[in-house]
Design a protein around this motif. Structure first.
Motif, mmCIF file in Angstrom:
data_model
loop_
_atom_site.group_PDB
_atom_site.id
_atom_site.type_symbol
_atom_site.label_atom_id
_atom_site.label_comp_id
_atom_site.label_asym_id
_atom_site.label_seq_id
_atom_site.Cartn_x
_atom_site.Cartn_y
_atom_site.Cartn_z
ATOM 1 N N SER A 75 32.535 40.609 47.776
ATOM 2 C CA SER A 75 32.017 39.269 48.044
ATOM 3 C C SER A 75 32.865 38.217 47.325
ATOM 4 C CB SER A 75 30.561 39.175 47.604
ATOM 5 O OG SER A 75 30.078 37.865 47.750
ATOM 6 N N ALA A 76 33.218 38.497 46.068
ATOM 7 C CA ALA A 76 34.043 37.563 45.299
ATOM 8 C C ALA A 76 35.432 37.432 45.915
ATOM 9 C CB ALA A 76 34.140 38.027 43.845
ATOM 10 N N THR A 77 36.025 38.553 46.309
ATOM 11 C CA THR A 77 37.348 38.536 46.936
ATOM 12 C C THR A 77 37.310 37.766 48.253
ATOM 13 O OG1 THR A 77 37.931 40.630 45.889
ATOM 14 C CG2 THR A 77 39.197 40.010 47.837
ATOM 15 N N TYR A 78 36.265 37.983 49.040
ATOM 16 C CA TYR A 78 36.093 37.272 50.303
ATOM 17 C C TYR A 78 35.958 35.761 50.060
ATOM 18 C CZ TYR A 78 34.019 35.765 54.716
ATOM 19 O OH TYR A 78 33.757 35.100 55.888
ATOM 20 N N SER A 79 35.122 35.384 49.089
ATOM 21 C CA SER A 79 34.926 33.964 48.777
ATOM 22 C C SER A 79 36.225 33.322 48.322
ATOM 23 C CB SER A 79 33.859 33.796 47.693
ATOM 24 O OG SER A 79 32.594 34.170 48.179
ATOM 25 N N LEU A 80 36.993 34.030 47.485
ATOM 26 C CA LEU A 80 38.260 33.486 47.018
ATOM 27 C C LEU A 80 39.241 33.327 48.183
ATOM 28 C CD1 LEU A 80 40.042 32.496 44.719
ATOM 29 C CD2 LEU A 80 40.670 34.896 44.277
ATOM 30 N N GLY A 81 39.296 34.300 49.063
ATOM 31 C CA GLY A 81 40.168 34.209 50.233
ATOM 32 C C GLY A 81 39.813 33.034 51.116
ATOM 33 N N LYS A 82 38.522 32.837 51.359
ATOM 34 C CA LYS A 82 38.073 31.688 52.156
ATOM 35 C C LYS A 82 38.441 30.388 51.462
ATOM 36 C CE LYS A 82 34.106 31.301 54.072
ATOM 37 N NZ LYS A 82 32.698 31.280 54.446
ATOM 38 N N TYR A 83 38.229 30.351 50.159
ATOM 39 C CA TYR A 83 38.545 29.133 49.405
ATOM 40 C C TYR A 83 40.032 28.808 49.488
ATOM 41 C CZ TYR A 83 38.509 25.682 45.697
ATOM 42 O OH TYR A 83 38.636 24.516 44.995
#
Length: 158
Positions: free
Chosen positions: A143-151
């Motif tokens: 979830s954190a990796t996904y959020s960072l990628g989106k950001y």
């Protein structure tokens, strides 16, 4: 205070002031970062991570202490209090940071903290009962990796 101690002090003072640009400037161009949630980040990712976390944190405050430096290595203990944005739950995280310095900048940054303790606070009952499990830990990391990628791609956070 030597230059490496001053750099750690500058980094966490910027954190307290939510000044992610100064934090980003403390990193070497080939820096790496890792902690129990955000693992194996390169310089661009760690800089984006701090910007994402500081701009999305609610009621965040931080403190730091016990700066120790020996040669090109250093340590620090820091604490953060904030509202976890995905659940609205309060978190108090105690983190031990280790640093390696190169060319007057942070080259390697490793934060360690108790992920189960964090998950109990951030996720509530699911974190209490399952935060120790590899499945939940991996879900948190993904979830954190996904959020960072989106950001980093410029997408709006949900």
């Amino acid at each position: 205070m030597n230059s490496h101690e001053a750099l750690i002090h500058q980094f966490y003072t910027a954190f307290q002031n939510r000044d992610y640009a100064t934090m980003q400037d403390c990193y070497h161009p080939q820096a790496t970062f890792s902690d129990p949630v955000f693992q194996h980040l390169n310089a661009a990712q760690v800089k984006a991570m701090w910007q994402m976390l500081l701009t999305s944190a609610k009621d965040m405050r931080a403190s730091f202490a016990d700066i120790n430096v020996s040669g090109n290595n250093g340590t620090c203990t820091w604490q953060a209090w904030y509202i976890f944005s995905k659940t609205g739950r309060p978190v108090h995280n105690v983190i031990h940071a280790s640093f390696e310095f190169k060319d007057g900048k942070i080259f390697r940054h490793q934060d360690s903290f108790n992920l189960w303790r964090w998950s109990r606070q951030a996720l509530g009952v699911p974190g209490l009962f399952l935060g120790w499990s590899p499945m939940v830990r991996n879900t948190i990391r993904k979830s954190a990796t996904y959020s960072l990628g989106k950001y980093m791609s410029g997408e709006k956070q949900a």
